[in-house]
Design an enzyme around this catalytic site. Structure first.
Site, PDB file in Angstrom:
ATOM      1  N   ARG A  24      17.340  -7.467 -29.703  1.00  0.00           N
ATOM      2  CA  ARG A  24      17.623  -8.906 -29.675  1.00  0.00           C
ATOM      3  C   ARG A  24      16.326  -9.660 -29.931  1.00  0.00           C
ATOM      4  O   ARG A  24      15.241  -9.201 -29.612  1.00  0.00           O
ATOM      5  CB  ARG A  24      18.239  -9.325 -28.338  1.00  0.00           C
TER       6      ARG A  24
ATOM      7  N   GLU B 139      12.193 -18.860 -22.706  1.00  0.00           N
ATOM      8  CA  GLU B 139      11.407 -17.694 -22.283  1.00  0.00           C
ATOM      9  C   GLU B 139      11.076 -17.760 -20.800  1.00  0.00           C
ATOM     10  O   GLU B 139      10.659 -18.813 -20.286  1.00  0.00           O
ATOM     11  CB  GLU B 139      10.120 -17.654 -23.119  1.00  0.00           C
ATOM     12  N   HIS B 140      11.254 -16.641 -20.128  1.00  0.00           N
ATOM     13  CA  HIS B 140      10.982 -16.518 -18.688  1.00  0.00           C
ATOM     14  C   HIS B 140      11.750 -17.545 -17.870  1.00  0.00           C
ATOM     15  O   HIS B 140      11.251 -18.085 -16.893  1.00  0.00           O
ATOM     16  CB  HIS B 140       9.464 -16.619 -18.409  1.00  0.00           C
TER      17      HIS B 140
ATOM     18  N   SER C  41      13.313  -5.972 -27.165  1.00  0.00           N
ATOM     19  CA  SER C  41      14.224  -5.323 -26.217  1.00  0.00           C
ATOM     20  C   SER C  41      14.596  -3.890 -26.555  1.00  0.00           C
ATOM     21  O   SER C  41      15.720  -3.459 -26.306  1.00  0.00           O
ATOM     22  CB  SER C  41      15.530  -6.116 -26.109  1.00  0.00           C
ATOM     23  N   SER C  42      13.647  -3.158 -27.140  1.00  0.00           N
ATOM     24  CA  SER C  42      13.954  -1.753 -27.424  1.00  0.00           C
ATOM     25  C   SER C  42      14.224  -1.002 -26.118  1.00  0.00           C
ATOM     26  O   SER C  42      15.056  -0.091 -26.082  1.00  0.00           O
ATOM     27  CB  SER C  42      12.816  -1.095 -28.192  1.00  0.00           C
TER      28      SER C  42
ATOM     29  N   ASP D 182      18.426  -9.702 -21.721  1.00  0.00           N
ATOM     30  CA  ASP D 182      18.420  -8.661 -22.754  1.00  0.00           C
ATOM     31  C   ASP D 182      19.752  -7.927 -22.825  1.00  0.00           C
ATOM     32  O   ASP D 182      20.320  -7.747 -23.907  1.00  0.00           O
ATOM     33  CB  ASP D 182      17.273  -7.683 -22.493  1.00  0.00           C
TER      34      ASP D 182
HETATM   35  C1  GLA Z   1      11.820  -9.692 -20.843  1.00  0.00           C
HETATM   36  C2  GLA Z   1      12.862  -9.619 -19.737  1.00  0.00           C
HETATM   37  C3  GLA Z   1      13.871 -10.749 -19.890  1.00  0.00           C
HETATM   38  C4  GLA Z   1      13.173 -12.101 -19.965  1.00  0.00           C
HETATM   39  C5  GLA Z   1      12.073 -12.059 -21.031  1.00  0.00           C
HETATM   40  C6  GLA Z   1      11.263 -13.330 -21.067  1.00  0.00           C
HETATM   41  O1  GLA Z   1      12.414  -9.460 -22.084  1.00  0.00           O
HETATM   42  O2  GLA Z   1      13.530  -8.376 -19.783  1.00  0.00           O
HETATM   43  O3  GLA Z   1      14.782 -10.700 -18.821  1.00  0.00           O
HETATM   44  O4  GLA Z   1      12.675 -12.471 -18.719  1.00  0.00           O
HETATM   45  O5  GLA Z   1      11.195 -10.976 -20.835  1.00  0.00           O
HETATM   46  O6  GLA Z   1      12.049 -14.407 -21.451  1.00  0.00           O
END
Ligand code: GLA
Length: 473
Positions: free
Chosen positions: A30, A36-37, A136-137, A181
């Site tokens: 993804r 973010e965060h 997100s690997s 993710d």
């Molecule tokens: C990683 C985490 C997500 C999210 C992002 C930052 O990918 O797995 O849950 O917190 O960082 O947005």
């Protein structure tokens, strides 16, 4: 007989003589467009599933062993047995993502699978999803492994429930991530971005502007899953929680309902954002936050603070950062980033690419200045991307390296790509980070500058002999 999986099937049969592959599992990576965060704070995010994916061929075993081979020699084979509490490999081992998925299935199906008689599986994995790049690997591997466990045990579950459960299951590897993710990987729809909201998990498609492309450019700075990187990531959810709980205490005097808030999003439901900014200014700004001062602000003892907020999954205490807990900055970012996600959805629904681009740019600035999760390479790449025609560009994912996502007019795509290759890789990286430049050459630009259209979520295709696993669409 196996159609497009023929090549992988014959490799599977060579690797596991006598085992019949019964499922092919496809799990996309993804890219987060904005937000973010914020997920672990309960605020919305806007990612999409991309073309790069993990493919896993799976066959059931009659015993409870899990055997996994990866076509990439970088990942040596792993084998373990299913139990109620699967012991992790050492930190950073890729096999932990397989274990996390399997443990997640064991936890969820303990009651329905009699006497814990879980079938194991043999799996062969191939992937064109860049690892440690903020795409997100790792979560894709967790999802693939969980889907394999479900498939060989004839268990069905809805995508939504699986996403929720796997967000918790991934904590097995020691990161305190949120739910973005797994939800993006499982719930995405072809052709659209996905607005994901949390607690409870909800998802809705959002159109992307016509005539624009999403381009992901890899900075080549690896965002690895080492102990130090894990700490840098975990610091953020910990600080956000501490800050939200201090604000809750202050807010409760004004809004009684705020007492029940568990995270920042709950507070925002009771306290108007303007009022919350005031509270942040009065309570959090301009102070150096140590463990002691946080404990005083929360009205708890030091040991209560440690047990409740700083104890990590592996039993270790999260250490006080050298520069103290950065509570005010984190809150300022999270509230504004949540507002940017909502504004992005409105802009996208109107087809306003330039407004969305500006929000992406503002998100990058906030990630850099308030979260401190950017690095010189990401900042440079973002600048070059904007100069090369992107209407918006920002770091994507957890940060500390990895990729930049850019919104580029489709008719300028080829020129954009040429400028990025020339100015970032061939000039900047070659001069300043020769090793990263070499790594880029080895991977090839087709693997590091990726124009991607939104894809559908993970899928399990039964090969001859297999049954359906995921219910719903
Ligand atoms: C990683 C985490 C997500 C999210 C992002 C930052 O990918 O797995 O849950 O917190 O960082 O947005």
């Amino acid at each position: 007989m196996y159609g497009k999986y023929n090549r992988l099937v014959s490799e599977f049969k060579k690797t596991y003589p006598g085992v019949e592959p019964t499922y092919c599992i496809r799990v996309p990576g993804r890219v987060n467009l904005i937000g973010e965060h914020v997920d672990y704070n309960g605020l919305p995010v806007l990612p999409m599933a991309m073309e790069r994916e993990i493919r896993m061929l799976v066959g059931p075993l009659s015993n409870n062993s899990i055997r996994v081979h990866n076509t990439s020699p970088q990942y040596s084979p792993r084998e373990f047995t299913i139990s109620n509490n699967i012991t992790p490999y050492s930190t950073g081992d890729w096999g932990n993502y397989i274990k996390a998925g399997v443990q997640g299935i064991v936890n969820m199906a303990r009651e329905s699978v009699k006497n814990d008689k879980f079938h194991g599986f043999a799996a062969l994995i191939e992937s064109d999803l860049p690892p440690a790049a903020g795409l997100s690997s790792s979560s894709a591997m967790v999802v693939a492994s969980a889907l394999a466990g479900l498939a060989v045990n004839n268990l069905t579950i809805s995508r939504q429930e699986l996403a929720d459960r796997l967000a918790i299951a991934e904590k097995y590897v020691g990161t305190m991530g949120g739910g973005m993710d797994h939800a993006a990987i499982l719930l995405s729809a072809v052709g659209s971005a996905l607005l994901i909201e949390f607690f409870p998990l909800r998802a809705a498609t959002v159109p992307l502007p016509r005539g624009y492309s999403i381009v992901v450019c890899n900075s080549m700075v690896i965002a690895p899953k080492t102990e130090a990187a894990r700490r840098s990531y975990n610091r953020l959810p910990i600080e956000c929680r501490l800050a939200a709980m201090i604000l809750r205490k202050e807010a409760t005097a004004l809004y009684q309902e705020a007492a029940s808030a568990r995270r920042l999003a709950d507070l925002l439901a009771f306290v108007p954002a303007g009022q919350l900014y005031n509270l942040i200014n009065q309570t959090l700004v301009g102070k150096e936050w140590s463990k002691e001062s946080v404990a005083i602000a929360l009205g708890v003892s030091l040991s209560e603070l440690e047990q409740e907020y700083l104890l990590m999954g592996d039993g270790q205490l999260f250490p006080q950062p050298a520069d103290g807990f950065l509570l005010a900055e984190r809150m300022m970012h999270v509230i504004a980033e949540g507002e940017r996600v909502r504004a992005s959805v409105q802009a996208l629904e109107k087809g306003d690419a330039s407004q969305f681009g500006q929000l992406m740019n503002a998100s990058h600035a906030s990630c850099r200045d308030l979260l401190h999760i950017s690095c010189p390479e990401l900042d440079k790449l973002v600048d070059i991307a904007r100069g090369a025609g992107a209407v918006g560009a920002r770091l994507t994912g957890a940060g500390f390296g990895g990729c930049v996502v850019a919104l580029v007019p489709s008719d300028q795509l080829s020129q954009f790509r040429t400028i990025i290759i020339e100015r970032y890789y061939n000039e900047y990286l070659k001069q300043n980070r020769p090793q990263l430049y070499q790594a880029a050459q080895a991977l090839g630009y087709d693997n590091i500058v990726l124009a991607s259209t939104p894809q559908s979520g993970a899928a399990v295709s039964p090969l001859p002999g297999g049954l359906a696993v995921l219910s719903g669409t």
